[in-house]
Design a protein around this motif. Structure first.
Motif, PDB file in Angstrom:
ATOM      1  N   SER A  83       0.872  -1.172   0.000  1.00  0.00           N
ATOM      2  CA  SER A  83       0.000   0.000   0.000  1.00  0.00           C
ATOM      3  C   SER A  83       0.917   1.232   0.000  1.00  0.00           C
ATOM      4  O   SER A  83       2.130   1.101   0.158  1.00  0.00           O
ATOM      5  N   TRP A  84       0.302   2.399  -0.131  1.00  0.00           N
ATOM      6  CA  TRP A  84       1.124   3.624  -0.089  1.00  0.00           C
ATOM      7  C   TRP A  84       1.942   3.649   1.199  1.00  0.00           C
ATOM      8  O   TRP A  84       3.122   3.991   1.204  1.00  0.00           O
ATOM      9  N   MET A  85       1.299   3.246   2.322  1.00  0.00           N
ATOM     10  CA  MET A  85       1.978   3.350   3.597  1.00  0.00           C
ATOM     11  C   MET A  85       3.143   2.362   3.719  1.00  0.00           C
ATOM     12  O   MET A  85       4.251   2.724   4.107  1.00  0.00           O
ATOM     13  N   SER A  86       2.920   1.101   3.331  1.00  0.00           N
ATOM     14  CA  SER A  86       4.020   0.132   3.420  1.00  0.00           C
ATOM     15  C   SER A  86       5.133   0.508   2.444  1.00  0.00           C
ATOM     16  O   SER A  86       6.320   0.373   2.752  1.00  0.00           O
ATOM     17  N   ASP A  87       4.762   1.023   1.267  1.00  0.00           N
ATOM     18  CA  ASP A  87       5.774   1.455   0.287  1.00  0.00           C
ATOM     19  C   ASP A  87       6.658   2.564   0.842  1.00  0.00           C
ATOM     20  O   ASP A  87       7.867   2.606   0.608  1.00  0.00           O
ATOM     21  N   THR A  88       6.032   3.496   1.560  1.00  0.00           N
ATOM     22  CA  THR A  88       6.762   4.654   2.080  1.00  0.00           C
ATOM     23  C   THR A  88       7.878   4.195   3.029  1.00  0.00           C
ATOM     24  O   THR A  88       9.013   4.643   2.939  1.00  0.00           O
ATOM     25  N   PHE A  89       7.513   3.259   3.933  1.00  0.00           N
ATOM     26  CA  PHE A  89       8.516   2.757   4.878  1.00  0.00           C
ATOM     27  C   PHE A  89       9.550   1.866   4.176  1.00  0.00           C
ATOM     28  O   PHE A  89      10.749   1.975   4.416  1.00  0.00           O
ATOM     29  N   ALA A  90       9.056   0.972   3.314  1.00  0.00           N
ATOM     30  CA  ALA A  90       9.960  -0.002   2.686  1.00  0.00           C
ATOM     31  C   ALA A  90      10.979   0.684   1.777  1.00  0.00           C
ATOM     32  O   ALA A  90      12.172   0.342   1.793  1.00  0.00           O
ATOM     33  N   LEU A  91      10.527   1.689   1.000  1.00  0.00           N
ATOM     34  CA  LEU A  91      11.452   2.333   0.057  1.00  0.00           C
ATOM     35  C   LEU A  91      12.530   3.131   0.799  1.00  0.00           C
ATOM     36  O   LEU A  91      13.699   3.119   0.417  1.00  0.00           O
ATOM     37  N   LYS A  92      12.147   3.790   1.882  1.00  0.00           N
ATOM     38  CA  LYS A  92      13.155   4.520   2.677  1.00  0.00           C
ATOM     39  C   LYS A  92      14.103   3.507   3.318  1.00  0.00           C
ATOM     40  O   LYS A  92      15.307   3.757   3.451  1.00  0.00           O
ATOM     41  N   GLY A  93      13.558   2.346   3.713  1.00  0.00           N
ATOM     42  CA  GLY A  93      14.388   1.278   4.264  1.00  0.00           C
ATOM     43  C   GLY A  93      15.432   0.821   3.251  1.00  0.00           C
ATOM     44  O   GLY A  93      16.619   0.716   3.562  1.00  0.00           O
ATOM     45  N   VAL A  94      14.997   0.601   2.009  1.00  0.00           N
ATOM     46  CA  VAL A  94      15.922   0.192   0.932  1.00  0.00           C
ATOM     47  C   VAL A  94      17.039   1.228   0.788  1.00  0.00           C
ATOM     48  O   VAL A  94      18.230   0.902   0.734  1.00  0.00           O
ATOM     49  N   GLU A  95      16.637   2.497   0.752  1.00  0.00           N
ATOM     50  CA  GLU A  95      17.616   3.584   0.552  1.00  0.00           C
ATOM     51  C   GLU A  95      18.653   3.610   1.682  1.00  0.00           C
ATOM     52  O   GLU A  95      19.859   3.680   1.441  1.00  0.00           O
ATOM     53  N   LEU A  96      18.175   3.524   2.931  1.00  0.00           N
ATOM     54  CA  LEU A  96      19.088   3.622   4.081  1.00  0.00           C
ATOM     55  C   LEU A  96      20.012   2.405   4.185  1.00  0.00           C
ATOM     56  O   LEU A  96      21.198   2.530   4.514  1.00  0.00           O
ATOM     57  N   ILE A  97      19.464   1.228   3.911  1.00  0.00           N
ATOM     58  CA  ILE A  97      20.292   0.010   3.996  1.00  0.00           C
ATOM     59  C   ILE A  97      21.352   0.057   2.903  1.00  0.00           C
ATOM     60  O   ILE A  97      22.533  -0.197   3.151  1.00  0.00           O
TER      61      ILE A  97
END
Ligand SMILES: [Fe+2]
Length: 368
Positions: free
Chosen positions: A209-223
């Motif tokens: 969803s928009w919400m899970s995408d928001t967290f997951a994509l920032k997670g990808v970037e930071l990792i």
């Protein structure tokens, strides 16, 4: 795409920053004066447990329980529950890696439960809230501090799966980058690639969803931005970035679920006693190949977040972290059963491409 997942569950409060672990017991007093700290051996070895206990507030009775290592089982949980109930604990804190956090989480969640842990592991719904669970991760990987899952193995049937309930969510999380200081390089590598896989699978899941995408994509970037540096001995800021990425990946997959890598990782990891993050990491490039078309424009979004092509970056990172398939050249044990267990898994069912028995067979052929 949906705006929200069906259920939104967050840890009630999260404290972040170097040295924040020193506040653990002062914070826990708010939940009661009797508590249990679940930990692994490294916390004792490096003196971190002693420092935490030194700060025990007056009148507080805190006992520690050491997990002997390895994948947590229902038997470990039974022992821990007995220990915590005998102590009449008001709360349970986990300070450690994913196994420690999962055990502490299940202990707190099932503390007041009417049935044995086995019943809930077999799918019975939790009928009552437990006691508060407090989480302080010492690895940046599983995201357990942010999720409602406790992954446990039944030692009799060898079934490894989650007890999953919103009531298991942490009441308090402490994200302290200082805790990564004693983490062995191989654990940084494996848990980091687990976190990365979780973030990618959550982002591309059918339940995103928009919400899970928001967290997951920032997670990808930071990792992606911090994993290699932390592996080579990063700064506190880089450790904080990796820990934050892992936490966000945990939130992302709590809301958006995972994919075939995690569906396959449990049956494979259990049979070969291979660390979960290593299985996930080496499986990810093949899953990306398999899912490339189904991922659509999200492949480009992931590549933009990383700053490089997703598949190329993943292969390069595995090489840099010295992660090769531990299965190469081995015989596939119980292939038909592995396929049978992978297909209906909660994670596989969320994979962007509907997974067939032939797809799992192809993944196995690449790994072995
Ligand atoms: Fe994982």
């Amino acid at each position: 795409m949906n705006l929200f997942p069906n259920t939104i569950v967050f840890p009630a409060r999260t404290l972040t920053g170097a040295g924040v672990i020193a506040r653990l017991l002062a914070e826990c007093v708010g939940f009661g004066r009797r508590g249990i700290i679940v930990h692994g051996h490294s916390l004792v070895k490096h003196g971190v447990l002693a420092r935490i206990l030194q700060a025990t507030p007056a009148g507080c009775q805190v006992k520690s329980w050491e997990h002997t290592g390895g994948e947590p089982t229902l038997k470990d949980l039974d022992c821990l529950l007995t220990f915590a109930r005998e102590h009449r604990a008001d709360w349970v804190a986990g300070v450690g890696g994913g196994s420690v956090l999962d055990l502490a989480k299940a202990c707190a969640g099932l503390y007041l439960a009417a049935e044995t842990p086995l019943k809930y592991h077999q799918g019975a719904p939790l009928e009552t809230r437990g006691i508060p669970f407090i989480a302080a991760p010492t690895t940046a990987g599983t995201g357990s501090e942010a999720t409602i899952n406790s992954v446990l193995t039944d030692p009799d049937t060898r079934v490894k799966k989650s007890i999953r309930d919103p009531m298991l969510i942490a009441r308090l999380v402490l994200l302290d980058p200082d805790l990564l200081a004693h983490c062995p390089k191989s654990v940084i590598a494996h848990s980091g690639m687990d976190a990365f896989t979780q973030a990618v699978e959550a982002y591309t899941s059918r339940h995103a969803s928009w919400m899970s995408d928001t967290f997951a994509l920032k997670g990808v970037e930071l990792i992606a931005a911090n994993l290699e540096a932390v592996y080579r001995e990063g700064t506190i800021e880089q450790c904080q970035g990796l820990l934050a990425g892992s936490y966000l990946a945990g939130l992302g997959f709590s809301m958006g679920r995972l994919g075939v890598v995690h569906g396959l990782a449990h049956p494979l990891g259990f049979r070969y006693h291979v660390p979960h993050g290593l299985v996930c990491g080496v499986c990810l490039p093949y899953a990306i190949e398999l899912n490339r078309d189904a991922m659509g424009v999200k492949y480009e979004s992931l590549s933009r977040a990383i700053g490089a092509d997703l598949l190329t970056w993943t292969l390069r990172m595995l090489e840099c972290l010295q992660m090769a398939s531990p299965f190469k050249g081995k015989a596939i044990i119980e292939k038909a059963t592995i396929i049978k267990e992978t297909l209906p898994a909660w994670s596989t069912q969320a994979n962007p491409k509907p997974i067939t028995p032939q797809d799992v067979e192809w993944l196995l052929s690449r790994l072995f």
